[in-house]
Each structure stands twice: as structure tokens, then as C-alpha cells.
Design an enzyme around this catalytic site. Structure first.
Site, PDB file in Angstrom:
ATOM      1  N   GLY A  82       0.798  -1.214   0.000  1.00 12.17           N
ATOM      2  CA  GLY A  82       0.000   0.000   0.000  1.00 12.17           C
ATOM      3  C   GLY A  82       0.832   1.267   0.000  1.00 12.17           C
ATOM      4  O   GLY A  82       2.060   1.246   0.119  1.00 12.17           O
ATOM      5  N   VAL A  83       0.132   2.382  -0.146  1.00 14.49           N
ATOM      6  CA  VAL A  83       0.745   3.701  -0.050  1.00 14.49           C
ATOM      7  C   VAL A  83       1.092   3.970   1.407  1.00 14.49           C
ATOM      8  O   VAL A  83       0.426   3.478   2.308  1.00 14.49           O
ATOM      9  CB  VAL A  83      -0.250   4.774  -0.537  1.00 14.49           C
ATOM     10  CG1 VAL A  83       0.301   6.176  -0.337  1.00 14.49           C
ATOM     11  CG2 VAL A  83      -0.587   4.549  -2.000  1.00 14.49           C
ATOM     12  N   GLY A  84       2.112   4.776   1.624  1.00 16.70           N
ATOM     13  CA  GLY A  84       2.376   5.232   2.983  1.00 16.70           C
ATOM     14  C   GLY A  84       3.749   4.838   3.457  1.00 16.70           C
ATOM     15  O   GLY A  84       4.612   4.429   2.670  1.00 16.70           O
ATOM     16  N   SER A  85       3.937   4.948   4.743  1.00 19.90           N
ATOM     17  CA  SER A  85       5.283   4.783   5.280  1.00 19.90           C
ATOM     18  C   SER A  85       5.792   3.359   5.087  1.00 19.90           C
ATOM     19  O   SER A  85       6.960   3.145   4.783  1.00 19.90           O
ATOM     20  CB  SER A  85       5.311   5.165   6.760  1.00 19.90           C
ATOM     21  OG  SER A  85       4.358   4.406   7.477  1.00 19.90           O
ATOM     22  N   GLU A 128      -2.724  -1.585  -6.232  1.00 25.31           N
ATOM     23  CA  GLU A 128      -3.757  -0.575  -6.436  1.00 25.31           C
ATOM     24  C   GLU A 128      -3.203   0.762  -6.888  1.00 25.31           C
ATOM     25  O   GLU A 128      -3.796   1.452  -7.694  1.00 25.31           O
ATOM     26  CB  GLU A 128      -4.459  -0.297  -5.098  1.00 25.31           C
ATOM     27  CG  GLU A 128      -5.484  -1.266  -4.719  1.00 25.31           C
ATOM     28  CD  GLU A 128      -6.147  -0.829  -3.425  1.00 25.31           C
ATOM     29  OE1 GLU A 128      -7.124  -1.472  -3.068  1.00 25.31           O
ATOM     30  OE2 GLU A 128      -5.699   0.140  -2.773  1.00 25.31           O
ATOM     31  N   ASN A 176      -9.706   5.142   8.098  1.00 26.43           N
ATOM     32  CA  ASN A 176      -9.990   5.427   6.685  1.00 26.43           C
ATOM     33  C   ASN A 176     -11.052   4.486   6.113  1.00 26.43           C
ATOM     34  O   ASN A 176     -12.080   4.909   5.602  1.00 26.43           O
ATOM     35  CB  ASN A 176      -8.717   5.300   5.841  1.00 26.43           C
ATOM     36  CG  ASN A 176      -7.703   6.386   6.158  1.00 26.43           C
ATOM     37  OD1 ASN A 176      -7.988   7.326   6.891  1.00 26.43           O
ATOM     38  ND2 ASN A 176      -6.526   6.252   5.618  1.00 26.43           N
ATOM     39  N   GLY A 219      -8.577  -1.724  -0.494  1.00 24.80           N
ATOM     40  CA  GLY A 219      -8.255  -2.927  -1.242  1.00 24.80           C
ATOM     41  C   GLY A 219      -7.506  -3.974  -0.449  1.00 24.80           C
ATOM     42  O   GLY A 219      -7.287  -5.087  -0.946  1.00 24.80           O
TER      43      GLY A 219
END
Lengths: 491, 491
Positions: A267-270, A294, A384, A388
Site C-alpha cells: 500500500g501507499v504510505g510509510s 492498487e 480510513n 483494497g
């Protein structure tokens, strides 16, 4: 009438399209309309119509809209319009302070949905029945549009809606059309299988088709997506990423399915950022590595540019300012190895299975037996949404849940006796990773899983977790619990 | 060398197969071996070798076997061998008092797994690495066998195991070969899609193939599966079934996907029986109805015989004495409309999606927000296991969870504030049905879901459930809970 593969469109608005201003379009949307909007990973979302609706709401218009988006969207909708009180119901995901607060105050009727099934849910009338689709594009013509920085659920939404409004955004380059691979599935019960046979294969076209009679308005805009800002990974992020990398290297070495063509999702993020840093220069970064997820962020472009990664498939290009500049200045350089798909293809259970994806997703917490909380603090307060992760964690060949062992500056253990909200069950969690270690749960009965997971907890919390397990084991039960104290850890 | 489509085998043991007695075979299995055995729905399981192993264990042999079965198996393994202490580790499901007790006393290291993914988990080495496959068949030859009353995970298990032992059961008719449709998937990352395009389509063959060098022994047996005994539906069962039928009729009427070709899955047991009774003579029983599930029981044969049902696809024929007699006396009469598939095809997420299946599964409990407990009482004590409900509930076009509103003779509400074990999350539950009503959760935010579900609870428990919800709503939170009292309902 031709929807181009890559370019050659005579201007961005082709044919006899009704160009209107956003305020006029907003005024024509019913107060209680159901909108289906583009956007995924907070990019490719419509910008002008939501802002015009927000302005009307602030001016006293009594809006109570239902809004279903592809995934997360930016501030025009989930900050401006939500804060103006214009949204009554909202699906499937949000990532803004305004929307989160409204959901937790129960002023916004939010319902959290996974991504892969959403196109079907909307298109076949099980979730909402959209009146108007409002979608961003780089170009539009009679019966077609070319999406911008995300494809998301747009192909389904323009089919499901009675009317279509297209925001043509001049700040999004036409070259983005080279990234899209749009296919639309027939409805059950006679839909065939998805024809995509490899993460990088293209089987569709750039354009999203819709009934030309539905086109109600084209709105011209000229504003980039709000760029992502990435913080540097912390020492904890890097230790987690190093532990995940160890899991991946072992899997490539020992699991022939993964070894044949390592295919990752994260996923996106740290976590994603730190993992891309760890991958760069690792033995996995041999040019055979594939990404099937995604969202594409800057680090994946770096891995592609360095020859570490063979291909990246997703539904959204979620980039920093620098990343936008790189891609927008020379989209053709990236388009060969980057594919943007509808999110019911990027997240398709059948393809995640067929490609043998290794899924690496973060979480809010994990319990002793491998149940994972991804969405709610203390069982109640939404962060949030599930997004996905549900599609990948369930269908991956190897599912890794990676999270820091503590939250709240170290005061709270993310490893808890019993998850107060379960988004992913014990049946789906193969490996748990924290900065303190790796718990491989595969094949283990519950107590052995608990013992392994406790070793991943922060050292300060391990004695209490062991004491809980010991207390639970005083009673019989395959999966021992002491329900009277199970939530003592959760404020 | 020919594996026949339906018959014509020259006897049940073809070619130069090493026929041995079960005691000899059992003696040759290592004390700590890993066995992969056939069986699903407690039929088609091996009978002689497990009994011989049980006898050896009772005679003092120190067995600590790991056993992975296709699904549930009968008494030879899960009563005799387990009670004799011969099994140390057990996957993926059990349905006997002996195995349940041993799991809950933590004498048996049981790990609960879903069905659809299990063939891959075993075949590609992620769960266990089988030494010996012990599988029942109606016939065997060099490199092939024809399964008996279940296909289950047998195609994967004979490939995964180092050696194969085949129990050829003379009490299972050769005509069963007409039911099987065996296909074997390539491993990821280059596996294609499953080619089955309709619930009744046959794309494979009757035989399960394996490396002929692996055949270690053929054991002759002559004993039917233990038959199912079905109790008559209670008044509560019938009310639940009537409510489910209402949901189905509405869906056929309003949902074009379902209306086009209603395709149901439901489980074995009182719910399934009552539902088949309700279907018979309903507007759905028009000959277009299709069943795509795991297990075929007597009632489905009745619906087929009456022209109410077009086709039934599953992985197991779990019948009463009467049902066995009917099928075994004239298998050709049923084989055209009944297909038995490997369980990674019967339960394939991609096919459940493609056929638009309506899944109707029971549960132990459901919480206010739609999280479902299918496996554990009071969070700890295992009942059977998750089985295939996880595959169908997740991937169905419409997911119905149907359960009686109370347990323990009415003393306990199955509708609880917070599920103490979650097998299916809120993201998967579309409709909850009890004898008291129907809660359609689709599109509803959490509090609205809770209000609908409370109306399905037994009237005596509704005030306390409402009081819980009111108390939880005193605090903010998208999905309100009062964790300090959430488990007060669970003994």
C-alpha cells in the site's frame, strides 16, 4: 467518434459536447442526488463540480447527497463538500479529517466497502443507484472519455448512472492515455473469465465507453491533483521493511510459485515507502520483480527506472510533485511498463490468485491469533476504511501483515489479546511482521500462533500478553480467551 | 492404462497394482508421517487404513500423525484414530465429537482452514508437505484413480504426496465415475482462468491422474459411507427457510443478475433441509434454478427428480441410506444433472463470482454490525470449522446469513453486541435472516445495520440489545461500541 489509443485527438473535447461551467452543472444536480464519482488514491477525482456544490451548500443550499467514489478522493469532495454538510451518505472509503470526523460523529452515513466488488455492487444496483456520474478525464467525445490519473470504478459508474458529467482537466496531460487498459466485464451469470494473463498485459483500450445520450455536461478544469508528500521512513519503518524483505527473500528462495516470478502488492504510505527503499538494491530487485497492486507511487517509478522492477500494474498514479513532473513531462517513458486498470481488474480476486501475488499490508492492530484490525480504533472510531487490503489479503499466495508494534508514541501495543474490530480473519493472515520480528503463522494451531505473535510485540508488552495467554489457557478451548479481560488493553 | 469416462474398466484394479492389506500398509507408514486423505462432507474418505492405524495406536504404537483431509471425514479417522491418540496435527475441518473434544482440550493441534485455497496450500508446500496420500476410489490403474462419493482435494493431494495409497471400495458403485469432472490447475504465476462457463458444464475427466511411480499400495474395502440422518425441520427451521425464500424471491424479481439464472449455494443440515422443503413448489422451482455448492444431499435429488432444479454442482454426495440407494441403483439417472468437482473448483472464488451465486449459510452468531461467528462458542470453543462458507460468503453476488435467533433452548441470543470470534466480516454480510425477520444490510451505515439486526433478534432480547446500542451511542464512533460491556452476553 474515435477514442484514441494514445493520442491524436483533435483537442480535448471532441464532437458536439455540451460544455458548461461547474456552477451551472451543480445547480442542475438534485439536492438529494446520488453521485458516482471518479478518483482513487486521492487522484483523478472531479474537482470543479464538488467545489461548486460545496459553495452552494455554504450559501445555504440544503444538499443531502449520496456519494460513491472509486476509492479515496481529494479535498474538493471529502473536505470542502463534506465540511459544508452537503453529503449525507458516503461510500466506500475516505481519507480526510473532515470525512473521518463526520463519520465518527455519525453526521455522515458512511459505509465501508472493499474495492474489487464495488463496480458490480453499483452497476447491478445492490448498493446505490447513481443519478449522475461525475468523472475526471483528459479528453472526452461522443460516448467515450479517457480517464486521467486513476481509472478506479469509472467504467462501471458511467454505465450505472443515468447521466454523465465529465470534467476535462487541462492540467492532466493527454499522454496519460497511454497508461490505461480499460476492460468491462459482462454481468453474471454468463461473464467469462478476466483475460489478463500477466501483470503487464494490456487487453483493453484507453477509453471508457458510455451511452452518448447520457452526456449531460463537460466542465473544463485546469488543476493538478493535490500531490502526495512523503516523509522519510523512520528507523522503525526501516526495521519493519527489513523484516518484510527477509520474508520475501525466503519466499523467493523456498516457494517455487513466488520464485518463478515474484509479484508484490503493497500500500501507499510509510510501509510502502520503506519497503521500496529496502527492495532497491536487494536480491529481489533483479528486473524480474513485478508489482500488481492498487496505487503507483514515486518509489515504484524509481525501481522501474533503475531496472529493478519489470512492470507495475495498478488503478491509480498517486505521486509527489516531483513524480507528477517526471511522468507528465515524458509519459511515454513510463507507459510501457506501467498499466492503469479499472479497480475491479487491479484488485480482482481471480488475478491476484492467478499471478501468485505476495500482499504486504499494514494494520491498526493484530490479535494473538492473527485477526487483523485495519479500520477502527477501540472497535468504534473509523480511520480510513478497509480499501483494497481485503482483496489482496484474502486472495494472495502469501499474505503479510506488517505494522509497528506500538502506537501512540509507544504507549499502546498494537498486538492485543483480541481485536476489537476484525477486518481480516485468522484464516487470511500468513505472516505478521513488526520491527521486533516475524511470526510465520502458516500451519500453526492457535496457541502456537499466539506464542509466535507475542515475540513480535514490543518487549515491554510481552509479559502482559503472555499472562493473558496463560490465563486464557486455564480454561479449555481450541482458541483460548478470557473474554472478561480481553479488552482491558483497549482504551 | 486407460482411465475411462464412465465405465468399461476391466475390474476395479487395473494393471499391475500392488494390492496389500490395510494392516500392512499402516505398518509401513511412519509414526510421525503427514497424511493427505480424501473425503469431503464425511463421505469418500478412506476407511481401512485409518482403522488399521487406530488399531495399532490402541495396541500401543506411538503415532503422532499430521492429517490433512479434503473436508470433513467419517469415524475411521476423526473418531477411531483421533480417539486412539494417533493424530497430533489436523487440518482443515472436523465434525466429530472426538476431534472437537481433542481440539478444545488442545490435545489435537487443529488449524481451521477454508476450502477453496487448500489444494494450493498443500500442493505448493505452504501448509504441510504430505508423505502419503490415502484416498478412496471406485477403481484404480497405473497413474489414475476414479474417486468415489467425493472428489474433494484429492487431485492436489496425490500430486503433493510422495506416495499414494488407494482404497478401492467395492461398496461404492463404478457408476459414480459418471459424476466426476476433474480438472487440475497449473500453479501460479502462469495459471490460466478456470474454463468452467456454467454450473453444469463438464470440462475435465472422471479420473484423477498421478505419477504411477508413487503408487505404493491398493487396499480393497467393501463398506459404504456412514449415511446421513436428517431430522425433520422444526417450526423454527421452517420459519427461517420461509424468510430466506422471501429474500430469494425478491432477489429474483428485482436483481437482473439473479433473475437471469438463479444459482444457489447452501450448506448441509437443518437449514439446508428446510430451505429445500421451502423451495419445492415455490416460484423459484421452475426448472431454471441451479445449485453451485459443496455438498449434494437428498433434497437436491428430489428437486432434480421433480424438475424443480436444472443442475447441481458440488464436490461431495452426502446422502441418507435412501439417497445412497437411489443413486447407487441408477447413477446414470442422476449423472447428467449432477457434477462432482475438485473442491478448488466447486468453491472457486472466480466461479462463485462468475455465476452470480446466492449463498445461504448458517452461523453460530451475528453481531449488531453484521460480523459473523461460524466456528467458536464464547470466542474459544471450536464447533466444526469454517469450511466452505468463507468461500461462498465472500464471493457470492448475494450473501445471506441465516440462523435461529436463540440457542440453548432459547436461553441465549445468537444476536450479540460484538462477535467474540469473527469468521466473516461486516464487509461480506448482505442479509441476515432469523425466524423473526430479515435484515437487509446493503448500503446501510453501522447504526442502521444494528437497528435492522435487532429486529431479527428474539423479542425477549431486543430491549437489552437496544440498551447496548443506546449506551454505545453515547460515545462518538462510526461503529459504536461499549467494549466494557460488549461481552457481558457471552458466557
Amino acid at each position: 467518434m474515435t477514442a484514441p489509443r494514445t493520442a491524436g485527438v483533435a483537442g480535448r473535447v471532441n464532437g458536439d459536447c455540451p460544455v458548461k461551467d461547474a456552477t451551472t452543472v451543480a445547480a442542475g444536480i438534485a439536492d438529494d442526488a446520488t453521485l458516482a464519482v471518479s478518483g482513487f488514491g486521492s487522484v483523478g477525482d472531479p474537482k470543479a463540480v464538488p467545489r461548486a456544490l460545496a459553495a452552494a451548500a455554504r450559501d445555504g443550499r440544503d444538499l443531502a447527497l449520496t456519494v460513491v467514489s472509486g476509492g479515496s478522493v481529494g479535498d474538493p469532495l471529502d473536505t470542502d463538500l463534506v465540511a459544508a454538510g452537503g453529503v449525507a451518505r458516503r461510500y466506500p472509503y475516505q481519507a480526510t479529517t473532515a470525512a473521518r470526523t463526520a463519520a465518527n460523529e455519525r453526521e455522515l452515513a458512511f459505509a465501508d466497502r472493499g474495492i474489487a466488488g464495488l463496480s458490480d455492487e453499483v452497476r447491478f444496483g445492490r448498493l446505490v443507484d447513481p443519478d449522475v456520474a461525475v468523472v475526471e478525464a483528459v479528453a472526452v467525445g461522443p460516448g467515450w472519455l479517457i480517464p486521467s490519473t486513476s481509472v478506479g470504478q469509472t467504467p462501471a459508474y458511467v454505465r450505472a448512472a443515468d447521466e454523465v458529467v465529465v470534467e476535462v482537466n487541462d492540467a492532466q496531460p493527454m499522454g496519460l492515455s497511454a497508461f490505461h487498459d480499460v476492460v468491462v466485464r459482462d454481468p453474471p451469470p454468463d461473464r467469462g473469465p478476466l483475460a489478463v494473463s500477466a501483470p503487464g498485459e494490456r487487453v483493453g483500450e484507453s477509453a471508457v465507453r458510455f451511452d452518448p445520450e447520457k452526456l449531460r455536461a463537460v466542465v473544463r478544469t485546469d488543476r493538478r491533483d493535490d500531490p502526495y508528500e512523503f516523509r522519510d521512513p523512520t528507523a522503525t519503518d526501516r526495521r519493519i521493511a527489513d523484516n518484510v524483505l527477509t520474508v520475501l527473500e525466503r519466499a523467493v528462495d523456498r516457494d517455487p510459485v513466488i520464485g518463478a516470478a515474484p509479484t508484490l502488492q503493497f500500500g501507499v504510505g510509510s510501509l510502502g515507502n520503506a519497503l521500496m527503499g529496502a527492495l532497491s538494491g536487494s536480491s529481489l530487485a533483479d528486473g524480474e520483480l513485478r508489482y500488481y497492486g492498487e496505487v503507483i507511487q514515486d518509489g515504484l517509478l524509481d525501481l522501474l527506472a533503475d531496472g529493478d522492477l519489470a512492470v507495475a500494474s495498478a488503478t491509480s498514479l498517486a505521486l509527489s510533485v516531483d513524480g507528477q513532473d517526471r511522468v507528465f513531462d515524458a509519459p511515454e517513458r513510463y507507459a510501457e511498463d506501467v498499466v492503469l486498470r479499472p479497480s475491479n481488474v487491479s484488485n480482482a480476486p481471480s488475478l491476484i490468485d492467478r499471478f501468485g501475488v505476495v500482499a504486504v499490508n499494514s494494520a491498526v492492530g493484530v490479535d494473538l491469533y492473527g485477526h487483523v484490525n485495519s479500520t477502527h480504533v477501540s472497535g468504534a472510531r473509523l480511520i480510513n476504511g478497509i480499501g483494497g487490503s481485503v482483496d489482496f489479503n484474502r486472495n494472495a499466495h502469501l499474505t503479510v501483515v506488517a505494522l509497528p508494534a506500538t502506537a501512540a508514541g509507544g504507549d499502546v501495543s498494537t498486538v492485543v489479546p483480541l481485536a476489537s474490530h476484525v477486518d481480516h480473519t485468522e484464516h487470511d493472515t500468513d505472516v505478521v511482521v513488526t520491527e521486533h520480528g516475524v511470526a510465520d503463522l502458516r500451519g500453526k494451531p492457535p496457541v502456537a500462533r499466539a506464542e509466535a505473535i507475542i515475540e513480535c510485540a514490543a518487549p515491554a508488552f510481552r509479559p502482559d500478553l503472555r499472562a493473558y495467554l496463560d490465563r486464557a489457557r486455564e480454561s479449555s478451548g481450541h482458541l483460548p480467551h478470557d473474554l472478561s479481560t480481553a479488552f482491558d488493553w483497549q482504551s
